[in-house]
Design an enzyme around this catalytic site. Structure first.
Site, PDB file in Angstrom:
ATOM      1  NE  ARG A 295      23.690   4.037  -8.923  1.00  0.00           N
ATOM      2  CZ  ARG A 295      23.148   4.552  -7.813  1.00  0.00           C
ATOM      3  NH1 ARG A 295      23.830   4.556  -6.679  1.00  0.00           N
ATOM      4  NH2 ARG A 295      21.935   5.052  -7.825  1.00  0.00           N
TER       5      ARG A 295
ATOM      6  CD  GLU B 169      25.762  -2.474  -5.983  1.00  0.00           C
ATOM      7  OE1 GLU B 169      24.540  -2.333  -5.808  1.00  0.00           O
ATOM      8  OE2 GLU B 169      26.568  -1.549  -5.867  1.00  0.00           O
TER       9      GLU B 169
ATOM     10  CG  HIS C 202      24.240   0.148  -3.098  1.00  0.00           C
ATOM     11  ND1 HIS C 202      24.138   0.143  -4.462  1.00  0.00           N
ATOM     12  CD2 HIS C 202      23.948   1.426  -2.716  1.00  0.00           C
ATOM     13  CE1 HIS C 202      23.794   1.359  -4.894  1.00  0.00           C
ATOM     14  NE2 HIS C 202      23.672   2.151  -3.851  1.00  0.00           N
TER      15      HIS C 202
HETATM   16  O1  LIG Z   1      22.588   4.594  -4.283  1.00  0.00           O
HETATM   17  C1  LIG Z   1      21.672   5.169  -3.802  1.00  0.00           C
HETATM   18  C2  LIG Z   1      20.820   6.111  -4.481  1.00  0.00           C
HETATM   19  O2  LIG Z   1      21.049   6.424  -5.660  1.00  0.00           O
HETATM   20  O3  LIG Z   1      19.854   6.570  -3.851  1.00  0.00           O
END
Ligand SMILES: O=CC(=O)O
Length: 313
Positions: free
Chosen positions: A232, A261, A279
């Site tokens: 993250r 983000e 992401h």
């Molecule tokens: O970042 C992606 C997730 O947590 O699935």
């Protein structure tokens, strides 16, 4: 089940929306600009919430929905969900583990290779015609580099297995040593960073891991070290990361996630020692479909009184 109200917090995937629509009374939260009024009007019919990496059930939302029974997240990370509040109120929580492990681990190796071998810049070199003026400059070898992994859970292990195939010595940091692991354990992140070439963040975001990558860790990684973040954005003190890259205190960074983000610090755009991804760790058709099926499966199981597929709370 058609009368059960399910609140979808943000657009996630058309397939998931269609299947939720077929089975439940689906509310698309983003279609209601007057959020407070919407919640007041529908508080008594919403029994499930579906969110993902950007939107989860926080304390306010949970308090606003007295009939809420389950939060089913279209993600493995559940940092956007107030888990304590859910526990307190007996609300079930599910996520989508396992099915995305391969994709995230594959992408991690992709990011490392893209960064060290400068794949994106090489592609640009060919497209812009620069190759006709001479060869691309030499880059950095991946095979044999020491890889340090923060978080040796499912994803961390999958990254380690892949990196082993590149003859990389593996070491890791986690809250506790994993006695069954053959990899070298460091009890703190600074020590891990001092002893690896490539540092990968692959742990869940919690209060303890917020800004786990700080100035001290970055300095320990050093001007030849690179940081890979597939966890993250909030694992990293982003202003500190940006200044370390600008000042040459860190060798490079491969980032799939950012603190705010979809906003990415623009100072990074001019640097050739970073690779920036939007992401997309789990973003393949196959994996996202499997994740959607888990979300649906958990909701169905819950409302049919059957065991949840992937219970967290
Ligand atoms: O970042 C992606 C997730 O947590 O699935």
């Amino acid at each position: 089940m058609e009368s059960i109200g399910v609140l979808l917090l943000c657009p996630l995937m058309p397939y998931l929306e269609e299947e939720l629509d077929k089975r439940f009374k689906l509310f698309r939260f983003w279609n209601y600009p007057q959020k407070t009024q919407f919640l007041k009007d529908n508080a008594h019919s919403i029994r499930a919430v579906v969110g993902g990496t950007t939107d989860g059930a926080d304390a306010d939302l949970i308090e606003a929905l007295p009939k809420l029974e389950i939060v089913s997240s279209f993600s493995v990370g559940v940092d956007k969900i107030d888990l304590n509040k859910c526990r307190e109120k007996g609300i079930r929580v599910t996520n989508t583990p396992d099915v995305l492990t391969d994709d995230v681990a594959d992408l991690t190796i992709g990011l490392i290779l893209a960064l060290l071998r400068r794949i994106c810049a090489c592609d640009q070199y060919v497209r812009s015609g620069k190759w006709k003026q001479g060869d691309f400059e030499l880059t950095t070898k991946f095979s044999g580099k020491t890889v340090g992994i923060i978080g040796l859970g499912r994803i961390g292990m999958a990254i380690a297995t892949r990196a082993e195939a590149f003859d990389c010595p593996i070491s890791y940091y986690s809250r506790t040593e994993k006695p069954e692991s053959k990899y070298k354990y460091y009890p703190n992140v600074v020590e891990l960073a001092s002893n690896c070439d490539i540092l990968v963040v692959a742990c869940p975001l919690t209060k303890e891991t917020h800004h786990i990558i700080n100035r001290e860790v970055i300095n320990a990684l050093g001007p030849k070290g690179v940081l890979i973040n597939v966890g993250r954005g909030k694992h990293v003190d982003e202003p500190e990361l940006v200044s370390s890259l600008l000042q040459g205190r860190l060798g490079g960074a491969g980032l799939d996630v950012f603190e705010n983000e979809p906003h990415v610090p623009e100072q990074l755009f001019g640097l050739d020692n970073v690779v920036l991804l939007p992401h997309v760790g789990s973003a393949t058709v196959e994996t996202r479909t499997a994740m959607a099926d888990i979300v649906l499966g958990n909701l169905e199981a819950h409302f049919l009184g059957k065991p949840l597929l992937t219970p967290l709370v």
